[in-house]
Design an enzyme around this catalytic site. Structure first.
Site, PDB file in Angstrom:
ATOM      1  N   HIS A  56       0.837  -1.212   0.000  1.00 44.13           N
ATOM      2  CA  HIS A  56       0.000   0.000   0.000  1.00 44.13           C
ATOM      3  C   HIS A  56       0.868   1.256   0.000  1.00 44.13           C
ATOM      4  O   HIS A  56       1.212   1.779   1.057  1.00 44.13           O
ATOM      5  CB  HIS A  56      -0.888  -0.059   1.259  1.00 44.13           C
ATOM      6  CG  HIS A  56      -2.021   0.908   1.258  1.00 44.13           C
ATOM      7  ND1 HIS A  56      -3.261   0.616   1.786  1.00 44.13           N
ATOM      8  CD2 HIS A  56      -2.123   2.190   0.816  1.00 44.13           C
ATOM      9  CE1 HIS A  56      -4.058   1.659   1.669  1.00 44.13           C
ATOM     10  NE2 HIS A  56      -3.384   2.633   1.083  1.00 44.13           N
ATOM     11  N   HIS A  58       1.383   5.132  -1.994  1.00 49.17           N
ATOM     12  CA  HIS A  58       0.885   6.136  -2.942  1.00 49.17           C
ATOM     13  C   HIS A  58       2.086   6.827  -3.585  1.00 49.17           C
ATOM     14  O   HIS A  58       2.824   7.541  -2.913  1.00 49.17           O
ATOM     15  CB  HIS A  58       0.000   7.161  -2.224  1.00 49.17           C
ATOM     16  CG  HIS A  58      -1.254   6.566  -1.659  1.00 49.17           C
ATOM     17  ND1 HIS A  58      -2.383   6.365  -2.419  1.00 49.17           N
ATOM     18  CD2 HIS A  58      -1.542   6.091  -0.424  1.00 49.17           C
ATOM     19  CE1 HIS A  58      -3.332   5.817  -1.660  1.00 49.17           C
ATOM     20  NE2 HIS A  58      -2.847   5.627  -0.441  1.00 49.17           N
ATOM     21  N   HIS A 230      -5.522  -1.002   5.925  1.00 52.29           N
ATOM     22  CA  HIS A 230      -5.336  -0.206   7.156  1.00 52.29           C
ATOM     23  C   HIS A 230      -6.419  -0.387   8.227  1.00 52.29           C
ATOM     24  O   HIS A 230      -7.164   0.545   8.545  1.00 52.29           O
ATOM     25  CB  HIS A 230      -5.141   1.267   6.829  1.00 52.29           C
ATOM     26  CG  HIS A 230      -6.021   1.822   5.729  1.00 52.29           C
ATOM     27  ND1 HIS A 230      -7.378   1.685   5.712  1.00 52.29           N
ATOM     28  CD2 HIS A 230      -5.705   2.520   4.615  1.00 52.29           C
ATOM     29  CE1 HIS A 230      -7.868   2.288   4.637  1.00 52.29           C
ATOM     30  NE2 HIS A 230      -6.866   2.789   3.953  1.00 52.29           N
ATOM     31  N   ASP A 303       0.886   2.629   3.766  1.00 53.64           N
ATOM     32  CA  ASP A 303      -0.046   3.700   3.368  1.00 53.64           C
ATOM     33  C   ASP A 303       0.728   5.022   3.208  1.00 53.64           C
ATOM     34  O   ASP A 303       0.212   6.093   3.550  1.00 53.64           O
ATOM     35  CB  ASP A 303      -1.205   3.849   4.359  1.00 53.64           C
ATOM     36  CG  ASP A 303      -2.370   4.645   3.777  1.00 53.64           C
ATOM     37  OD1 ASP A 303      -2.310   5.026   2.585  1.00 53.64           O
ATOM     38  OD2 ASP A 303      -3.335   4.907   4.523  1.00 53.64           O
ATOM     39  N   HIS A 307       2.326  14.420   0.633  1.00 47.98           N
ATOM     40  CA  HIS A 307       1.560  15.583   0.181  1.00 47.98           C
ATOM     41  C   HIS A 307       2.487  16.785   0.058  1.00 47.98           C
ATOM     42  O   HIS A 307       3.519  16.845   0.726  1.00 47.98           O
ATOM     43  CB  HIS A 307       0.450  15.927   1.191  1.00 47.98           C
ATOM     44  CG  HIS A 307      -0.667  14.938   1.218  1.00 47.98           C
ATOM     45  ND1 HIS A 307      -1.519  14.755   0.156  1.00 47.98           N
ATOM     46  CD2 HIS A 307      -1.066  14.062   2.181  1.00 47.98           C
ATOM     47  CE1 HIS A 307      -2.413  13.818   0.475  1.00 47.98           C
ATOM     48  NE2 HIS A 307      -2.152  13.366   1.687  1.00 47.98           N
TER      49      HIS A 307
HETATM   50 ZN   LIG Z   1      -7.119   4.028   2.406  1.00 46.88          ZN
END
Ligand SMILES: [Zn+2]
Length: 440
Positions: A56, A58, A230, A303, A307
């Site tokens: 997981h 991003h 999560h 996760d 940003h």
């Molecule tokens: Zn999520």
């Protein structure tokens, strides 16, 4: 191709031995090894683990290269000890077609720091209205096996059922972001005593648990594989235990931050602690640790959610949700699980490497440190301590919840298919493009 002789390392924290990495494989294991022309790495006291696999991550590319690129995110992964990551589908455009997942997969190959396994969206545009081209993504060069609308819940039970049925054809798994949308509209933090005190809209535990309960029933009904992203509440853990006792094929992940931090951190309104699902209570943290130790929760997944400063460093209500995690995950797991006696290093290898590789059906990763296996290896100094400074990280995201704090453990070296991506804790070089096939 380079040859590395790792001297006196401790595989899974066991007795010291030497590992010889040659032609992308573990060529020899034993004491007193010698090899002409090998680069020698002094591993005295270092724990050797199979390269870590994240289910997981991003990576933000395509679309938000100002927040992260495949290059910066995968370098961060290598520095954190990872040799493979699953790239979440909530990019722009969304990874909901064979074209986009192949683009991400190619960017990963070109960067060369880790294997990049794209996650395919479950629904077109993550909109939750109709199924994406799951079969085409599975058949693409990217060979997608994990499908998720992460960031959004597949809240429609009929669509969720269809997705679960569809992925059975190619041994895929649906990874659910369990969040009942109506119960969490406007939510800013965990719903509890503190949310009342702080005057922030609450995200109730039941909003997660209701979806987990529904989905394990659906997965059991259609006989398909479900993965819960999560997990953050003690109640979800109870539901997972119940489902497993009934033989449902469900797996689950917990993030590093949900193993270490509680909603008390929100007291100062620092948006770095704003995350979805939110930080929960000390009782939840204790239940999650116990569940990870006893195998009810299978994996730790970062996760990792970088940003930009503009999106994150603003007032609480306006700030984006998410934290970076690739470069601190192993240290947090050491602090929460190893140094507390809940997991040994073999357990760490299970939750951060072999189990995520198995769930994602990633060949050549999460394998035992044995002769003939692909040389995906990370060397960790568990005795080191380091102060976390986001400014020095490889990720473009500066939103680490551990900034200024000290964590145990340090990744000293990472070997990706026999190639050193990290040496002495610093980037070495990416694996040359095209020097071998990325297998599945
Ligand atoms: Zn999520």
């Amino acid at each position: 191709m380079s040859t590395y002789l790792l001297k006196s390392v401790r595989p899974l924290g066991g007795d010291p031995t030497d590992l010889l990495l040659r032609d992308g494989r573990i060529a020899e294991v034993g004491t007193g090894l010698d090899a002409a022309g090998a680069s020698v790495v002094d591993g005295d006291g270092l724990v050797a683990l199979p390269g870590l696999v994240d289910l997981h991550t991003h990576l933000r590319e395509p679309g938000r290269e100002d927040a992260e690129t495949v290059e910066t995110g995968t370098l961060a992964a290598a520095l954190g000890g990872f040799t493979a990551v699953h790239a979440m589908a909530n990019t722009d455009p969304v990874a909901d077609t064979a074209g986009v997942v192949e683009q991400v997969w190619r960017l990963g190959r070109r960067a060369g720091w880790v294997d990049v396994r794209p996650v395919g969206a479950v629904t077109v545009g993550l909109a939750g209205e109709r199924l994406a081209e799951l079969g085409a993504m599975a058949d693409s060069a990217a060979g997608v096996r994990v499908f998720s609308d992460d960031g959004h819940c597949v809240w429609d039970a009929v669509l969720m059922r269809r997705a679960l049925e569809y992925v059975k054809a190619f041994d895929g798994v649906v990874a659910q972001h369990a969040q009942e949308p109506r119960l969490t509209a406007g939510a800013q933090m965990h719903e509890g005593e503190l949310s009342g005190v702080l005057g922030l809209q609450g995200w109730p535990a039941v909003a997660e648990e209701a979806i987990v309960a529904r989905d394990v029933l659906l997965a059991g009904h259609v006989g398909s594989r479900l993965h819960v992203c999560h997990v953050s509440t003690a109640g979800s853990v109870e539901i997972l235990r119940w489902a497993r006792s009934r033989g449902v094929d469900v797996t689950a992940e917990v993030t590093p931050h949900h193993l270490l931090l509680t909603d008390e951190r929100v007291r100062g309104y620092d948006p770095v602690f704003k995350v979805n699902p939110p930080l929960r209570t000390a009782d939840d943290v204790a239940a999650l640790r116990e569940a990870l130790a006893d195998g009810t929760i299978d994996v730790v997944a970062t996760d990792h959610a970088p940003h930009t400063v503009e999106d994150k460093d603003c007032e609480w209500a306006a700030a984006a949700m998410g934290m970076t995690g690739l470069e601190t995950a192993l240290s947090v797991v050491q602090e929460a699980m190893v140094d507390t006696g809940l997991l040994d290093w073999a357990g760490v290898a299970r939750v951060l490497s072999s189990a995520p590789a198995r769930i994602g059906r990633v060949a050549g990763q999460g394998r035992p440190l044995q002769v003939g296996e692909p040389a995906n290896v990370v060397l960790v100094d568990p005795a080191a301590r380091r102060r976390i400074d986001p400014a020095t990280m490889a990720t473009q995201g500066r939103n680490s919840p551990y900034a200024g704090t000290e964590l145990p453990g340090r990744v000293v070296a990472t070997f990706h298919r026999g190639h050193a991506t990290v040496l002495d804790g610093a980037p070495a070089s990416p694996r040359p493009v095209g020097d071998e096939e990325v297998d599945r």
